[in-house]
Design a protein around this motif. Structure first.
Motif, PDB file in Angstrom:
ATOM      1  N   ASP A  75       0.752  -1.042   0.168  1.00 34.06           N
ATOM      2  CA  ASP A  75       0.070   0.130   0.121  1.00 34.06           C
ATOM      3  C   ASP A  75       0.872   1.210  -0.011  1.00 34.06           C
ATOM      4  N   LEU A  78       2.520   1.880  -3.254  1.00 31.89           N
ATOM      5  CA  LEU A  78       1.548   2.650  -4.433  1.00 31.89           C
ATOM      6  C   LEU A  78       1.289   4.105  -4.129  1.00 31.89           C
ATOM      7  N   LEU A 111      -2.275  -3.751 -12.924  1.00 32.72           N
ATOM      8  CA  LEU A 111      -2.779  -4.293 -11.580  1.00 32.72           C
ATOM      9  C   LEU A 111      -3.900  -4.863 -11.671  1.00 32.72           C
ATOM     10  N   LEU A 115      -6.278  -3.514  -6.771  1.00 33.38           N
ATOM     11  CA  LEU A 115      -5.204  -2.303  -6.577  1.00 33.38           C
ATOM     12  C   LEU A 115      -5.167  -1.270  -7.545  1.00 33.38           C
ATOM     13  N   ARG A 116      -5.839  -1.364  -8.619  1.00 39.10           N
ATOM     14  CA  ARG A 116      -6.035  -0.436  -9.596  1.00 39.10           C
ATOM     15  C   ARG A 116      -7.124   0.592  -8.999  1.00 39.10           C
ATOM     16  N   GLN A 118      -7.500   1.177  -5.950  1.00 41.68           N
ATOM     17  CA  GLN A 118      -6.833   1.977  -4.729  1.00 41.68           C
ATOM     18  C   GLN A 118      -6.194   3.148  -5.299  1.00 41.68           C
TER      19      GLN A 118
END
Length: 229
Positions: A75, A78, A111, A115-116, A118
């Motif tokens: 996290d 990113l 991703l 995740l995308r 996020q």
């Protein structure tokens, strides 16, 4: 990045954007390579874990959800990339800002969905009121990268204008101003130049005689000792 690595990345981008299978000949033409090279590149991507279905003469398609192992980010990683890319978009010249956007699009595109989302909904933003970058910044960035001599007109704090011939080796993007670090032939020493005081700048195309990393090392040693420049 090597030419081959760049080519593989472009092929991956092309496949990622397609919603259906695309023939090898069409991909080869799009990427400007021979059909034989295209086939080799597809196999290279498969060898790296890309789930590409299809065969020569039939077409190729990248299955949804493909994730390169290096793209498994935490996290915090990113968030760091999102904030960094957004900062570059606000503070750098349009050319570099566009490159930051493309890099993030490339990362986001491979991703997984969670995740995308996020990344796309991240609440971290850079400065909303960044000053406009100087128009010659792309020229300077390329000169730094190549190790080229630069000629410029510069106004000091009192407004006195001088013509400088410099060996640029670093650029700092601060919150309110951009600062250039260079060896100044006029002063025979390292100097720092505020980008907003540069009146004109041109890349001479001539390489300066010292390696850029050597200049950077010497400058860092002096800077840590409190040498103002």
């Amino acid at each position: 990045m090597t030419q081959r690595a760049t080519r593989l990345l472009h092929l991956l981008d092309e496949l990622r954007r397609r919603r259906s299978a695309v023939r090898g000949a069409q991909l080869a033409e799009q990427l400007g390579v021979s059909l034989r090279t295209l086939y080799r590149d597809v196999e290279a991507l498969r060898g790296q874990g890309a789930d590409i279905v299809g065969d020569p003469g039939v077409g190729y398609q990248l299955r949804a959800g493909f994730l390169l192992p290096p793209m498994m980010f935490s996290d915090e990683e990113l968030e760091a990339m999102v904030l960094g890319a957004r900062w570059v978009s606000r503070h750098a010249d349009p050319e570099l800002a566009a490159a930051a956007d493309r890099a993030m699009d490339r990362i986001v595109g491979i991703l997984p969905e969670a995740l995308r989302l996020q990344v796309e909904t991240s609440g971290l933003f850079a400065d909303w009121n960044a000053s406009d970058p100087e128009p010659w910044l792309p020229v300077l960035r390329r000169a730094i990268r190549a190790g080229n001599v630069v000629r410029m007109q510069y106004a000091d704090a009192e407004g006195r204008i001088t013509e400088r011939v410099i060996w640029p080796f670093a650029m700092a993007f601060l919150a309110e101003v951009r600062v250039l670090a260079a060896w100044c032939l006029l002063r025979g020493d390292f100097r720092h130049f505020r980008a907003d005081r540069v009146l004109a700048l041109e890349d001479t195309g001539a390489r300066y005689p010292e390696q850029r990393h050597h200049l950077l090392k010497r400058w860092r040693e002096l800077h840590l000792q409190g040498h103002g420049g």
